[in-house]
Design an enzyme around this catalytic site. Structure first.
Site, short mmCIF file in Angstrom:
data_model
loop_
_atom_site.label_atom_id
_atom_site.label_comp_id
_atom_site.label_asym_id
_atom_site.label_seq_id
_atom_site.Cartn_x
_atom_site.Cartn_y
_atom_site.Cartn_z
N HIS A 107 0.83 -1.21 0.00
CA HIS A 107 0.00 0.00 0.00
C HIS A 107 0.86 1.26 0.00
CE1 HIS A 107 0.99 0.92 4.19
NE2 HIS A 107 0.83 -0.37 4.44
N GLU A 211 -2.45 -6.96 7.49
CA GLU A 211 -1.14 -6.78 8.12
C GLU A 211 -1.01 -7.69 9.34
OE1 GLU A 211 1.82 -6.48 8.01
OE2 GLU A 211 2.33 -4.35 7.94
#
Length: 398
Positions: A107, A211
């Site tokens: 990202h 994550e």
């Protein structure tokens, strides 16, 4: 061709929850992954990950010849030659083997990344990361910064260039983490590019591509409804519940626990997706874990960067037993720390107001389907459709 089609041994349908697929795999065999070396600069030990620029190196694809294109007189680009090589590998592979190319993109810069830079890592890890934000910014399920959007648009423009000039193979499937910064990065990166109608940009949101689980609120995802409203046409994996049942503000994954989770999601994707060219938008920590599962060398990606990996997957009759490593209990401070040293838990030196080792209770009162401190285990994945499963929402202070 996927291992599912080749063997008929993994009775999983596309989009079925990862644990159901994994249970079937474990009942009938084992998926073993290796990185096929010699194709990308990111595979080379001397490549400096911190300074590597994928846009200056053709995504890292090494200029070389391949056995499959020897003797061809056609004026092929390097990506067209590589595509022919991958096709040849699959055409000549044993029935228990498949090759796939993963384009893994991190990202763009998130609000939490900028906050860590501002406060410094010790203060961030020990105090600020456990808050929803400060007076000016929110980093709970962190959004992209303007710089993060710019990084995603750089990826968009580079993909457009590679498609037009290098004739790079189109991604055939798209997967993304459910966290906001990845959802938006994937959209900024690929939306608007001219893809074939038979390979449309319609990502599948996978819970287990998130994550690494920590006590940082930036890793606490928003609701399934929020994700659907953000991108209504995207696919959301059935195992993704309305409320986040994994993050609890107390426990965190070890590397071993995260790798077990990454193996689950890779098994699910490789067992259910017939496509060869896959895009995955995720996080630095999660992609580091996936690389470990794939046997790839460590390669830390900067925000917005992309790493391609050629993966060989072999379906074996048996393999190591599934592992469920325990989670750890994390500590933090009730106020910004005095300092940080590596010999203490989380490195936090909290000051005279609390014990030097820090506190373990969440700064916010978090309620979820997983009891506080219990942590998430690979065996905790939902086992059926989750449209009627609603966990208690998390509650926060001001």
């Amino acid at each position: 061709m996927s291992l599912l089609t080749l063997l008929g041994a993994v009775a999983c349908l596309a989009g079925v929850q990862a644990q159901s697929c994994l249970n079937t795999v474990n009942a009938t065999g084992y998926l073993n992954y290796t990185t096929v070396l010699g194709y990308f600069l990111q595979d080379v030990p001397t490549t400096n990950a911190s300074t590597f620029d994928y846009t200056a190196t053709n995504f890292g694809l090494i200029n070389r010849t391949y056995p499959s294109t020897d003797g061809l007189t056609a004026n092929l680009t390097q990506w067209q030659k590589f595509e022919a090589q991958v096709n040849a590998l699959n055409a000549n592979a044993p029935l228990n083997t498949a090759y796939k190319v993963l384009f893994m993109g991190r990202h763009g810069e998130g609000v939490h990344n900028a906050a860590e830079t501002y406060y410094g890592t010790p203060a961030w890890n020990c105090y600020w990361a456990e808050l929803n934000g400060n007076a000016t910014n929110e980093w709970f399920d962190a959004d992209l910064t303007p710089n993060g959007i710019k990084q995603a648009l750089i990826a968009h423009d580079f993909w457009a260039h590679e498609i037009a000039v290098q004739k790079i193979p189109y991604p055939q499937s798209y997967y993304t983490s459910p966290l906001t910064r990845c959802l938006k990065t994937a959209n900024y990166t690929f939306a608007g590019l001219e893809f074939p109608k038979y390979y449309p940009f319609v990502p599948t949101v996978r819970e287990l591509l998130r994550e690494g689980i920590s006590i940082h609120t930036c890793d606490h995802r928003r609701t399934r409804t929020y994700i659907h409203n953000l991108f209504p046409t995207w696919n959301i994996d059935p195992s993704l519940t309305e409320y986040d049942q994994i993050w609890n503000g107390v426990t965190a994954e070890t590397n071993a626990a995260q790798d077990a989770r990454s193996k689950i999601v890779l098994d699910s994707i490789f067992s259910s997706d017939d496509h060869t060219w896959l895009s995955i938008t995720s996080h630095s920590g999660e992609m580091g874990s996936i690389l470990r599962v794939l046997g790839h060398q460590s390669f830390s990606l900067n925000t917005g960067a992309v790493i391609p990996v050629l993966v060989k997957a072999e379906f074996l009759p048996s393999g190591p037993a599934p592992s469920h490593p325990p989670y750890t209990t994390s500590t933090h401070c009730a106020a910004p720390p005095v300092t940080s040293i590596a010999t203490l838990a989380e490195g936090c030196v909290c000051g005279a107001t609390v014990t030097a080792a820090g506190i373990v209770t969440p700064i916010y009162n978090v309620s979820s389907d997983y009891p506080s401190g219990a942590g998430f285990q690979a065996t905790d994945l939902p086992q059926g459709p989750t449209s009627n499963v609603v966990a208690a929402p998390s509650t926060y202070g001001a």
